[in-house]
Each structure stands twice: as C-alpha cells, then as structure tokens.
Design an enzyme around this catalytic site. Structure first.
Site, PDB file in Angstrom:
ATOM      1  N   ALA A  29      25.604 -14.186  54.595  1.00 46.70           N
ATOM      2  CA  ALA A  29      25.100 -14.343  53.218  1.00 46.70           C
ATOM      3  C   ALA A  29      26.253 -14.032  52.256  1.00 46.70           C
ATOM      4  O   ALA A  29      26.134 -13.212  51.342  1.00 46.70           O
ATOM      5  CB  ALA A  29      23.889 -13.454  52.950  1.00 46.70           C
ATOM      6  N   HIS A  31      29.277 -13.857  49.560  1.00 55.72           N
ATOM      7  CA  HIS A  31      29.386 -14.067  48.113  1.00 55.72           C
ATOM      8  C   HIS A  31      30.818 -13.711  47.683  1.00 55.72           C
ATOM      9  O   HIS A  31      31.659 -13.367  48.547  1.00 55.72           O
ATOM     10  CB  HIS A  31      28.348 -13.217  47.369  1.00 55.72           C
ATOM     11  CG  HIS A  31      28.357 -11.769  47.763  1.00 55.72           C
ATOM     12  ND1 HIS A  31      29.411 -10.932  47.496  1.00 55.72           N
ATOM     13  CD2 HIS A  31      27.450 -11.015  48.442  1.00 55.72           C
ATOM     14  CE1 HIS A  31      29.150  -9.732  47.960  1.00 55.72           C
ATOM     15  NE2 HIS A  31      27.970  -9.750  48.556  1.00 55.72           N
ATOM     16  N   GLY A  33      32.145 -11.200  46.520  1.00 56.79           N
ATOM     17  CA  GLY A  33      32.640  -9.894  46.990  1.00 56.79           C
ATOM     18  C   GLY A  33      33.295 -10.042  48.357  1.00 56.79           C
ATOM     19  O   GLY A  33      34.414  -9.559  48.587  1.00 56.79           O
ATOM     20  N   HIS A  34      32.597 -10.733  49.272  1.00 52.12           N
ATOM     21  CA  HIS A  34      33.190 -10.972  50.602  1.00 52.12           C
ATOM     22  C   HIS A  34      34.454 -11.825  50.481  1.00 52.12           C
ATOM     23  O   HIS A  34      35.434 -11.591  51.176  1.00 52.12           O
ATOM     24  CB  HIS A  34      32.214 -11.730  51.505  1.00 52.12           C
ATOM     25  CG  HIS A  34      30.945 -10.997  51.800  1.00 52.12           C
ATOM     26  ND1 HIS A  34      29.736 -11.357  51.275  1.00 52.12           N
ATOM     27  CD2 HIS A  34      30.713  -9.913  52.584  1.00 52.12           C
ATOM     28  CE1 HIS A  34      28.798 -10.552  51.732  1.00 52.12           C
ATOM     29  NE2 HIS A  34      29.353  -9.664  52.513  1.00 52.12           N
ATOM     30  N   GLY A 144      34.776  -3.380  51.299  1.00 50.91           N
ATOM     31  CA  GLY A 144      34.583  -3.295  49.857  1.00 50.91           C
ATOM     32  C   GLY A 144      34.264  -1.874  49.408  1.00 50.91           C
ATOM     33  O   GLY A 144      33.583  -1.118  50.115  1.00 50.91           O
ATOM     34  N   ASP A 147      30.478  -0.300  49.001  1.00 48.76           N
ATOM     35  CA  ASP A 147      29.891   0.546  50.048  1.00 48.76           C
ATOM     36  C   ASP A 147      30.862   1.687  50.317  1.00 48.76           C
ATOM     37  O   ASP A 147      31.445   1.787  51.409  1.00 48.76           O
ATOM     38  CB  ASP A 147      29.643  -0.290  51.307  1.00 48.76           C
ATOM     39  CG  ASP A 147      28.669  -1.416  51.042  1.00 48.76           C
ATOM     40  OD1 ASP A 147      27.566  -1.144  50.549  1.00 48.76           O
ATOM     41  OD2 ASP A 147      29.017  -2.587  51.295  1.00 48.76           O
ATOM     42  N   SER A 182      26.056  -8.300  45.695  1.00 48.30           N
ATOM     43  CA  SER A 182      25.478  -7.876  46.967  1.00 48.30           C
ATOM     44  C   SER A 182      24.658  -9.032  47.506  1.00 48.30           C
ATOM     45  O   SER A 182      24.049  -9.778  46.724  1.00 48.30           O
ATOM     46  CB  SER A 182      24.561  -6.663  46.728  1.00 48.30           C
ATOM     47  OG  SER A 182      23.665  -6.509  47.801  1.00 48.30           O
TER      48      SER A 182
HETATM   49  O1  PAF Z   1      29.159  -3.882  55.074  1.00 47.46           O
HETATM   50  C1  PAF Z   1      28.607  -4.618  55.917  1.00 47.46           C
HETATM   51  O2  PAF Z   1      28.387  -5.803  55.708  1.00 47.46           O
HETATM   52  C2  PAF Z   1      28.189  -4.012  57.258  1.00 47.46           C
HETATM   53  O3  PAF Z   1      27.762  -2.705  57.107  1.00 47.46           O
HETATM   54  C3  PAF Z   1      29.270  -4.119  58.337  1.00 47.46           C
HETATM   55  C4  PAF Z   1      30.505  -3.311  57.983  1.00 47.46           C
HETATM   56  C5  PAF Z   1      29.648  -5.586  58.547  1.00 47.46           C
HETATM   57  C6  PAF Z   1      28.731  -3.584  59.668  1.00 47.46           C
HETATM   58  O4  PAF Z   1      27.600  -4.283  60.095  1.00 47.46           O
END
Ligand code: PAF
Length: 251
Positions: A29, A31, A33-34, A144, A147, A182
């Site tokens: 999913a 976005h 941020g990723h 990121g 988190d 998110s």
């Molecule tokens: O931040 C996330 O998307 C998850 O907690 C991670 C680090 C991929 C572990 O499942």
C-alpha cells in the site's frame, strides 16, 4: 526488476547483487513516504531491494490486519519506475517456517507508547525485520521517522546482535496539511482526513502533553497517548477507527 516469492527465487536473484545493497522493508500500500525511502536507497546504493509483506505477527487486532490496505499491482509498477532491482514478496509460511515459535523480544522501550497499547506489536516487528535482514543480506536498510519507536528499536536490535547492517532514518513525509503519510490514511473519510491534520498541529504546539490529549479528545479523537520522551513528543490517536501515529522534536 526481479520479483521473488520463494526462498529459492530469492537465492537465485541475489546472484545479481553487485556493489552496495540497500533494502527497504514495507507492508505494501505504498505512498510517497515509502517512495522517499526507496529514492534515498536508490541514490545511495548500487543495488536496491524492497520487500512487501503484511506481517500478521505485528497486528494485535484481527480487524486491523483484515482492513490493512493492499495495492500490489500499483506498488510493483511504482517500484519499477523508481528503478528497484529486486522485490521480495514472501507469504507467511515462507517467512515463518517455525509458525512464530521463535521471536525477538525487547524488554524496555517496546513496552511503552505503541507497545503498551498494542501488546506484542514490536515482538512481531523485530522478528520479521531480523528474518528479512538475514534473507536479504543488505548493507543498509531504510526506515521512516514517522515510526520513530520502531526505528529506535530496530537500531537497538542491530546493535545488540552485532548485525552488519546500517540503519538509515528518513524524515516523515507530510501532506500540505501536516498530516503524516500513512497507508492507513486511505481509510479516512474526507472529513476525518481534514480533522486528522489537527494531530500534527497539536503535536507541535507549546501546550503540555495533558492539554494536547484533552484538545484531541475534545476534537473527537480516541487518544491512546500523548507523551514526551527526551524532547520528542509522540502521539497515537484514532479517528473513525483508524489509528494514526506521529512524533516530532519539540522546539
Ligand atoms: O513499517 C513497516 O511497514 C513494518 O513495520 C515493517 C518494518 C515493514 C515490518 O513489517
């Protein structure tokens, strides 16, 4: 871009790794941020890998896991455009041949903030991350700052277990309203999305943690916590049943 589902696929694809290898673990999913993590990994490494796996052991509520958004086709197209070399798409039995008999557990910070409200959450995160680190064999991994508790626990784990991987933190990406991006934001109605920007406004305000908590409750949030630790304020609150988290260094 090589897509691997099994350990055997991954073993074969890893033969293509050359130079510095940067890894971005995700739950899909994807976005902006990723994408900022992937772009940084692309800038800093010769080979970039991404994993997409919605990790059930880090969800303490079945409904949260069931409602977790998914957009695999779009995710893969975007990762290809960003120049990713390898995507690992394991299933549960591939990553958990032990069916979660063994786990990584931290006894201090993981019990606070999100860990206090989501028992077992960080055991699941740390366990899947250590598995992914071992399988991918990258020199760098990207996380990121949204988190922040997760980032700090992963850093601690890497240090505690002498793992030869560098953890790179990437700043939170925000909408123009300040709302931290998110995957869960896609479940907010337009009204809730507007209201959700209050979270960042209050997070940065000069008010005390107690006052911020009261203000958010008054605005209709179901607040898990507002807490300042070492000059960083952390907040977790739900709106329309969607749990949002954020954090910021106080001025
Ligand atoms: O931040 C996330 O998307 C998850 O907690 C991670 C680090 C991929 C572990 O499942």
């Amino acid at each position: 871009m090589k897509i691997c589902k099994s350990l055997e696929d991954l073993r074969q694809a890893k033969k293509l790794i050359h130079g510095k290898h940067g890894f971005v673990p995700t739950m899909g999913a994807l976005h902006a941020g990723h994408f900022s993590l992937v772009k940084k990994a692309r800038e800093e490494n010769d080979f970039v890998s991404v994993s997409i796996f919605v990790n059930p052991t880090q969800f303490n509520q079945a409904s949260d896991l069931e409602n977790y958004p998914s957009s695999l086709e779009e995710d893969l197209a975007a990762l290809k455009d960003l120049g990713v070399d390898l995507v690992f798409l394991p299933d549960f039995s591939t990553l958990y041949p032990d069916e979660y008999r063994f786990k990584i557990s931290e006894n201090d910070f993981s019990k606070k903030l999100c860990g206090h409200h989501r028992p077992g959450h960080f055991d699941g995160v740390l366990t899947v991350v250590i598995k992914l680190f071992h399988l991918m064999g990258a020199e760098r991994a990207y996380f990121g700052e949204k988190d922040f508790q997760q980032l700090s626990l992963i850093r601690g784990m890497v240090e505690a277990f002498f793992m030869p991987i560098e953890i790179i933190a990437v700043p939170t990406v925000r909408e123009t309203t300040g709302l931290a991006l998110s995957s869960r934001n896609s479940r907010l109605s337009p009204e809730a999305r507007d209201k959700a920007s209050l979270l960042y406004e209050k997070l940065r305000s000069k008010s005390s943690d107690q006052q911020v908590l009261a203000d958010l409750q008054k605005a209709g949030f179901d607040v898990d916590y507002v807490e300042t630790i070492e000059n960083r304020r952390f907040v977790a609150a739900s709106i329309e049943g969607v749990r949002l988290i954020d954090n910021e260094v106080l001025p």
